[in-house]
Motif scaffolding. Structure first.
Motif, PDB file in Angstrom:
ATOM      1  N   VAL A 244       0.958  -1.214  -0.031  1.00  0.00           N
ATOM      2  CA  VAL A 244      -0.092  -0.018   0.205  1.00  0.00           C
ATOM      3  C   VAL A 244       0.855   1.098   0.040  1.00  0.00           C
ATOM      4  O   VAL A 244       0.603   2.301  -0.820  1.00  0.00           O
ATOM      5  N   ALA A 245       1.842   1.168   0.664  1.00  0.00           N
ATOM      6  CA  ALA A 245       2.815   2.360   0.996  1.00  0.00           C
ATOM      7  C   ALA A 245       3.501   2.545  -0.461  1.00  0.00           C
ATOM      8  O   ALA A 245       3.528   3.783  -0.703  1.00  0.00           O
ATOM      9  N   ASN A 253      -1.127   4.214  -7.169  1.00  0.00           N
ATOM     10  CA  ASN A 253      -2.505   4.065  -6.930  1.00  0.00           C
ATOM     11  C   ASN A 253      -2.619   5.048  -5.505  1.00  0.00           C
ATOM     12  O   ASN A 253      -2.441   4.136  -4.523  1.00  0.00           O
ATOM     13  N   THR A 254      -2.783   6.245  -5.530  1.00  0.00           N
ATOM     14  CA  THR A 254      -2.930   6.970  -4.336  1.00  0.00           C
ATOM     15  C   THR A 254      -3.862   6.629  -3.204  1.00  0.00           C
ATOM     16  O   THR A 254      -3.585   6.857  -2.308  1.00  0.00           O
ATOM     17  N   ASP A 438      -0.967   2.944 -15.574  1.00  0.00           N
ATOM     18  CA  ASP A 438       0.121   3.037 -14.291  1.00  0.00           C
ATOM     19  C   ASP A 438       1.151   2.062 -14.324  1.00  0.00           C
ATOM     20  O   ASP A 438       0.993   0.759 -14.350  1.00  0.00           O
ATOM     21  N   TRP A 439       2.206   2.506 -14.108  1.00  0.00           N
ATOM     22  CA  TRP A 439       3.570   1.819 -13.968  1.00  0.00           C
ATOM     23  C   TRP A 439       4.010   1.019 -15.240  1.00  0.00           C
ATOM     24  O   TRP A 439       4.548  -0.378 -15.040  1.00  0.00           O
ATOM     25  N   ASN A 440       3.537   1.073 -16.295  1.00  0.00           N
ATOM     26  CA  ASN A 440       4.224   0.532 -17.423  1.00  0.00           C
ATOM     27  C   ASN A 440       5.575   0.766 -17.198  1.00  0.00           C
ATOM     28  O   ASN A 440       6.080   1.901 -16.966  1.00  0.00           O
ATOM     29  N   ASN A 441       6.498  -0.218 -17.405  1.00  0.00           N
ATOM     30  CA  ASN A 441       7.890   0.037 -17.375  1.00  0.00           C
ATOM     31  C   ASN A 441       8.676  -0.460 -18.699  1.00  0.00           C
ATOM     32  O   ASN A 441       8.260  -1.418 -18.968  1.00  0.00           O
TER      33      ASN A 441
END
Length: 549
Positions: A244-245, A253-254, A438-441
């Protein structure tokens, strides 16, 4: 740094002579306080203050390049292993590539041709594998109507479908006739003309082995994992959990309230081992940071993906009722659970989503010298992704897109790299190319020209991505930002007039996180024309492979 005493993540030196017309021998740093970049042949003063990190890329006097790790070991990934057969050979049917024998030749007929084509595919699928292939179905030039748009499937390895050219008047022309209600943003096993549809792989999650409790940097092939049981040639998954952090700190994902495990999965093959490490066939493109969760490796126990399949020299078109009609075919092709596949010299027109949907389990796909034009759909999310990758180690090279929404795009949460878009042109696009989830790397946009006046290339904090690179991109506007927990890099970006591209920041995020684009040589192209091409040539030369790209 603690944890690196026993493992050396080396500087990578790559070398290839650039074309004579390449210009820049210098790079200057733009817009990131605290960094100074000086190159071997370069101007010694950058646009930033006191340096904190070493140069990520150095151009050497012989115009080779050296990629230098950051202090924590993070580095620009090696993209040279993307695409069909790691790029080690030309595509089947190309000069120097494997000559797949034609076992069935069909002439075009009248009416629905679905059953004839499927019968030919079934026959070739029943033949034995020889050198990894069974054979090819050749569709002769002419008009082919496909009324049963969700029924043509290739489910066996080693089957190739070949036409006699993708010209819309004289080539092999496949038309999707009629309607379909399978309009689910392309993320479906339906709504396509042809599907290459394999089986899944399975893993033994109970046999997982934790990696060493140290920071394992992004861009490395070396995984420290003391006492591991893995062997050379074994298929594995390298997994990393998302606490989560971490989700909140990385902007993945805030609003996260639960861990996402695994957050990132890399499907790899072990190429070398020691007692306390394994080496992988391709780098990981996001770090394994124990501060946020311990990475682990699990063995693959069953591999059922189909391999050595592809299609070439065909024109695909979907019929439609109006300019906003969506009750027609969305994809020309689907690649579902495939390894080592290709699309070569094909054109797709009027499809609502893409020339080829590539699912998350698919690996080492090449889409080459193809075109995707004039999508028919409403202009809304999940539509007109002309060349889209969601799997791993994909190569989209020498392609053209027109009237798409996102022409060259990676689109799946935490889609793992490396993936590369090389030598492509986008015109009349309605939205940007780039990373779109989100977080494609590990994405590379290399000599991509986004020629639409009002859109550009984006890797942005609003949809955080990691270890992405833009190299000699032509675009009038670019948003290419560092993330709070990982770098992204841009080199040699120019606008369509040859000057500096307009830099834009994300919107709706804290101002303290803006203005941190990792941009070098904005407005001047890099002397080394292509990062991918250079990395590939260097690896092949080291292996004494005579192939040229």
């Amino acid at each position: 740094m603690e944890g690196f005493r026993d493992f050396h993540f080396p500087t990578l030196h790559v070398s290839v002579k650039p074309p004579a017309q390449s210009a820049s021998k210098t790079m200057t740093k733009l817009g990131l306080p605290g960094l100074l970049i000086v190159f071997a042949l370069g101007i010694p003063q950058a646009l930033a203050s006191t340096p904190q990190y070493p140069n990520p890329v150095t151009i050497n006097p012989d115009q080779s390049i050296t990629m230098v790790p950051m202090p924590n070991g993070d580095r620009i990934p090696d993209f040279s292993t993307v695409g069909y057969n790691y790029g080690n050979t030309p595509l089947p049917g190309e000069p120097g590539g494997y000559d797949v024998p034609v076992l069935v030749t069909l002439q075009p007929g009248t009416g629905d041709q679905t059953d004839r084509i499927q019968a030919a595919i079934d026959f070739v699928s029943s033949r034995p594998l020889i050198n990894g292939f069974r054979g090819a179905v050749l569709l002769k030039a002419g008009r082919w109507e496909i009324h049963s748009v969700n029924r043509i499937r290739v489910t066996a390895s080693g089957v190739v479908i070949r036409g006699e050219g993708d010209h819309p008047l004289t080539g092999t022309r496949l038309y999707a006739i009629g309607t379909t209600n399978e309009n689910q943003s392309g993320n479906t096993r339906n709504s396509r003309l042809i599907a290459f549809d394999g089986g899944s792989l399975t893993v033994n999650a109970t046999a997982s082995t934790l990696v060493d409790n140290i920071y394992i940097p992004g861009g490395t092939n070396l995984i420290p994992i003391t006492g591991h049981p893995f062997t050379v040639g074994q298929r594995v998954q390298v997994r990393w959990p998302g606490s989560v952090a971490w989700q909140k700190a990385s902007y993945y994902n805030t609003g996260a309230t639960a861990a996402r495990d695994p957050a990132i999965t890399f499907n790899r093959i072990v190429t070398a081992t020691t007692a306390d490490s394994i080496t992988l066939d391709a780098p990981i493109t996001s770090p394994l940071d124990p501060a946020w969760g311990r990475g682990y490796v699990v063995p693959v126990t069953a591999f059922n993906l189909i391999t050595n399949i592809g299609v070439s020299d065909i024109y695909f078109e979907s019929t439609y009722a109006s300019d906003t009609d969506e009750n027609h075919v969305w994809n020309a092709l689907d690649f579902l659970d495939v390894e080592d596949g290709f699309v070569h010299q094909c054109t797709a027109r009027h499809f609502a989503y893409s020339i080829a949907y590539v699912n998350t389990a698919t690996r080492k796909i090449t889409i080459n010298r193809s075109q995707c034009h004039d999508g028919i759909s409403i202009l809304q999310g999940g539509r007109r992704y002309s060349f889209v990758l969601t799997g791993e180690m994909g190569l989209v090279s020498n392609n053209i897109g027109r009237n798409g929404r996102h022409t060259f795009i990676i689109n799946w949460p935490a889609a793992p790299g490396p993936n590369a878009f090389v030598d492509g042109v986008s015109t009349r696009s309605f939205n940007e190319s780039g990373s779109h989830a989100d977080w494609n790397n590990g994405g590379l946009w290399d000599n991509i020209s986004e020629l639409s006046a009002t859109v550009g290339l984006q890797v942005k904090l609003e949809r955080p991505s990691a270890f992405c690179v833009a190299w000699n991109v032509v675009t009038n506007s670019i948003t290419f930002e560092n993330m709070p927990l990982s770098p992204n890099w841009s080199f040699g970006t120019t606008n369509t007039s040859g000057g500096p591209a307009s830099w834009r920041n994300s919107t709706g995020v804290p101002s303290g996180l803006l203005g941190k684009a990792e941009a070098w040589s904005n407005g001047t192209r890099m002397a080394v024309r292509s990062l991918y091409e250079t990395q590939l040539h260097t690896r092949l030369r080291a292996a004494k492979n005579p192939r040229t790209y």
